[in-house]
Design an enzyme around this catalytic site. Structure first.
Site, PDB file in Angstrom:
ATOM      1  N   GLU A 111      -4.253   9.744  -0.510  1.00  0.00           N
ATOM      2  CA  GLU A 111      -5.007   8.139  -1.674  1.00  0.00           C
ATOM      3  C   GLU A 111      -5.715   8.668  -2.071  1.00  0.00           C
ATOM      4  O   GLU A 111      -7.649   8.033  -2.412  1.00  0.00           O
ATOM      5  CB  GLU A 111      -4.460   6.774  -0.612  1.00  0.00           C
ATOM      6  CG  GLU A 111      -3.395   6.521  -0.600  1.00  0.00           C
ATOM      7  CD  GLU A 111      -2.185   6.551  -1.742  1.00  0.00           C
ATOM      8  OE1 GLU A 111      -3.102   6.630  -3.236  1.00  0.00           O
ATOM      9  OE2 GLU A 111      -1.385   5.766  -1.568  1.00  0.00           O
ATOM     10  N   HIS A 135      -7.774   1.333   2.790  1.00  0.00           N
ATOM     11  CA  HIS A 135      -6.228   0.802   2.467  1.00  0.00           C
ATOM     12  C   HIS A 135      -4.983   0.630   3.787  1.00  0.00           C
ATOM     13  O   HIS A 135      -5.466   1.823   4.544  1.00  0.00           O
ATOM     14  CB  HIS A 135      -5.781   2.725   1.414  1.00  0.00           C
ATOM     15  CG  HIS A 135      -3.674   1.618   1.461  1.00  0.00           C
ATOM     16  ND1 HIS A 135      -3.477   0.802   0.984  1.00  0.00           N
ATOM     17  CD2 HIS A 135      -3.182   2.627   1.452  1.00  0.00           C
ATOM     18  CE1 HIS A 135      -2.294   0.581   0.368  1.00  0.00           C
ATOM     19  NE2 HIS A 135      -1.911   2.591   1.368  1.00  0.00           N
ATOM     20  N   HIS A 137      -1.454  -1.091   5.670  1.00  0.00           N
ATOM     21  CA  HIS A 137      -0.359  -1.951   4.855  1.00  0.00           C
ATOM     22  C   HIS A 137      -0.162  -3.503   5.653  1.00  0.00           C
ATOM     23  O   HIS A 137       0.775  -3.201   6.468  1.00  0.00           O
ATOM     24  CB  HIS A 137       1.194  -1.167   5.186  1.00  0.00           C
ATOM     25  CG  HIS A 137       1.015  -0.014   3.972  1.00  0.00           C
ATOM     26  ND1 HIS A 137       1.287   1.305   4.170  1.00  0.00           N
ATOM     27  CD2 HIS A 137       0.358   0.037   3.464  1.00  0.00           C
ATOM     28  CE1 HIS A 137       2.132   2.397   3.346  1.00  0.00           C
ATOM     29  NE2 HIS A 137       0.002   2.380   3.103  1.00  0.00           N
ATOM     30  N   GLU A 165     -12.450 -20.978   4.657  1.00  0.00           N
ATOM     31  CA  GLU A 165     -13.282 -19.269   4.865  1.00  0.00           C
ATOM     32  C   GLU A 165     -13.022 -18.676   3.217  1.00  0.00           C
ATOM     33  O   GLU A 165     -14.250 -18.428   2.949  1.00  0.00           O
ATOM     34  CB  GLU A 165     -12.739 -18.684   6.108  1.00  0.00           C
ATOM     35  CG  GLU A 165     -13.404 -18.614   7.320  1.00  0.00           C
ATOM     36  CD  GLU A 165     -14.832 -18.961   7.316  1.00  0.00           C
ATOM     37  OE1 GLU A 165     -15.338 -20.066   7.461  1.00  0.00           O
ATOM     38  OE2 GLU A 165     -15.307 -18.074   7.470  1.00  0.00           O
ATOM     39  N   HIS A 206       3.392  -3.364  -1.407  1.00  0.00           N
ATOM     40  CA  HIS A 206       2.835  -2.006  -0.706  1.00  0.00           C
ATOM     41  C   HIS A 206       1.621  -2.260   0.452  1.00  0.00           C
ATOM     42  O   HIS A 206       1.861  -2.302   1.685  1.00  0.00           O
ATOM     43  CB  HIS A 206       2.100  -0.913  -2.203  1.00  0.00           C
ATOM     44  CG  HIS A 206       1.797   0.316  -1.264  1.00  0.00           C
ATOM     45  ND1 HIS A 206       1.769   1.171  -1.746  1.00  0.00           N
ATOM     46  CD2 HIS A 206       1.065   0.622  -0.320  1.00  0.00           C
ATOM     47  CE1 HIS A 206       1.827   2.701  -0.936  1.00  0.00           C
ATOM     48  NE2 HIS A 206       0.820   2.078  -0.236  1.00  0.00           N
TER      49      HIS A 206
HETATM   50  O1  2HA Z   1      -1.199   7.083   3.910  1.00  0.00           O
HETATM   51  O2  2HA Z   1      -0.905   3.966   2.718  1.00  0.00           O
HETATM   52  O3  2HA Z   1       0.309   5.405  -0.546  1.00  0.00           O
HETATM   53  C1  2HA Z   1       0.324   6.466   3.638  1.00  0.00           C
HETATM   54  C2  2HA Z   1      -0.026   5.964   1.890  1.00  0.00           C
HETATM   55  C3  2HA Z   1       0.033   6.175   1.145  1.00  0.00           C
HETATM   56 ZN    ZN Z   2       0.006   2.874   1.377  1.00  0.00          ZN
END
Ligand code: 2HA
Ligand code: ZN
Length: 266
Positions: A111, A135, A137, A165, A206
């Protein structure tokens, strides 16, 4: 170990402990301060060059700490030099040099285009203060993205209403991008457009991208959003009979001296 690298590793591992980084999920980049680059210069023993699929000339000469492609956040503290690295963006922005880490021919996160375009976008709207793009998940914010249309107004109102908050932590709201193929230039461009307006952007089905000036601020932002999503889903499952009203959101913004996104209020 250098302090900035320790802080970076701690954030990666904190995300793992909260369940946000299954397998190789998630990635983190940090734009280093000049004094941090100097402090780490004794580590710079490599000069492996790679091209970028995007124009990163706005970041020419900047150094980033980055997680590695296919690497597990879970393993970050064990072998930092294999799981992360330091890169320098070329003077023409067309590629970068790996100066430290990413050993055994590893590459920066898949990414990286999204990270760099997000850095460019957030630097532009924060007078260069943004340093962190993250990033992850997290399960609840991802689950929430199945329950609404990909609409920033709908999402932001749900989150603001789900924890007092929230309106103070992200008064601009949170953006949301409809499902796209991850890892490419297209999703990077679309995310970077949204992140100019919102400090965090959900990727439907995602995960999330968050930005900030420090590791604490960025981690705290994603943590707050994820917690609000968890509360919302719990409350929705139990049955919501009342919520925080728009007048209360305005009162909150006034009390804490933040400018709430009026477009998202009734
Ligand atoms: O690194 O999260 O979006 C793996 C991911 C791809
Ligand atoms: Zn990801």
């Amino acid at each position: 170990m250098h302090r900035v690298i320790e802080d970076y590793i701690r954030m990666c591992h904190d995300g793992y402990k909260l369940g946000w980084h299954e397998r190789n999920g998630g990635n983190l980049t940090y734009r280093m301060r000049p004094e941090e680059v100097e402090g780490c210069r004794n580590l710079f023993t490599q000069d492996r060059h790679l091209d970028l699929p995007i124009d990163a000339s706005a970041l020419a000469g900047e150094h980033f700490i980055t997680s590695g492609s296919g690497k597990y956040m879970r393993n970050m503290p064990l072998e930092p030099e294999r799981n992360m690295g330091i890169i320098r963006i070329d003077d023409d922005g067309a590629g970068y040099t790996i100066l430290w880490g990413l050993e055994d021919d590893a590459k920066p996160t898949s990414e990286l285009p999204s990270h760099l375009l997000n850095h460019i976008a957030r630097c532009a709207v924060t007078d260069g203060r943004c340093r962190v793009i993250y990033h992850a998940h997290p399960a609840n914010i991802t689950a929430l993205s199945y329950t609404i249309e990909p609409d920033a107004r709908v999402l932001s109102r749900i989150l603001w209403q789900s924890e007092t908050e929230c309106a103070v932590v992200f008064p601009e709201g949170v953006g949301i991008l409809d499902w796209m193929i991850p890892g490419g230039t297209d999703i990077a461009l679309e995310t970077s457009k949204l992140i100019r307006t919102y400090p965090a952007v959900v990727w439907a089905f995602h995960g999330i991208f968050g930005s900030g000036e420090t590791f604490d601020e960025t981690f705290g932002l994603v943590h707050t959003i994820e917690k609000a999503a968890e509360i919302y889903l719990k409350a929705k499952g139990a049955g919501i009979v009342r919520t925080i009203g728009d007048d209360q959101l305005r009162l909150l913004a006034d009390a804490f001296g933040v400018k709430i996104n009026e477009d998202f209020l009734d």
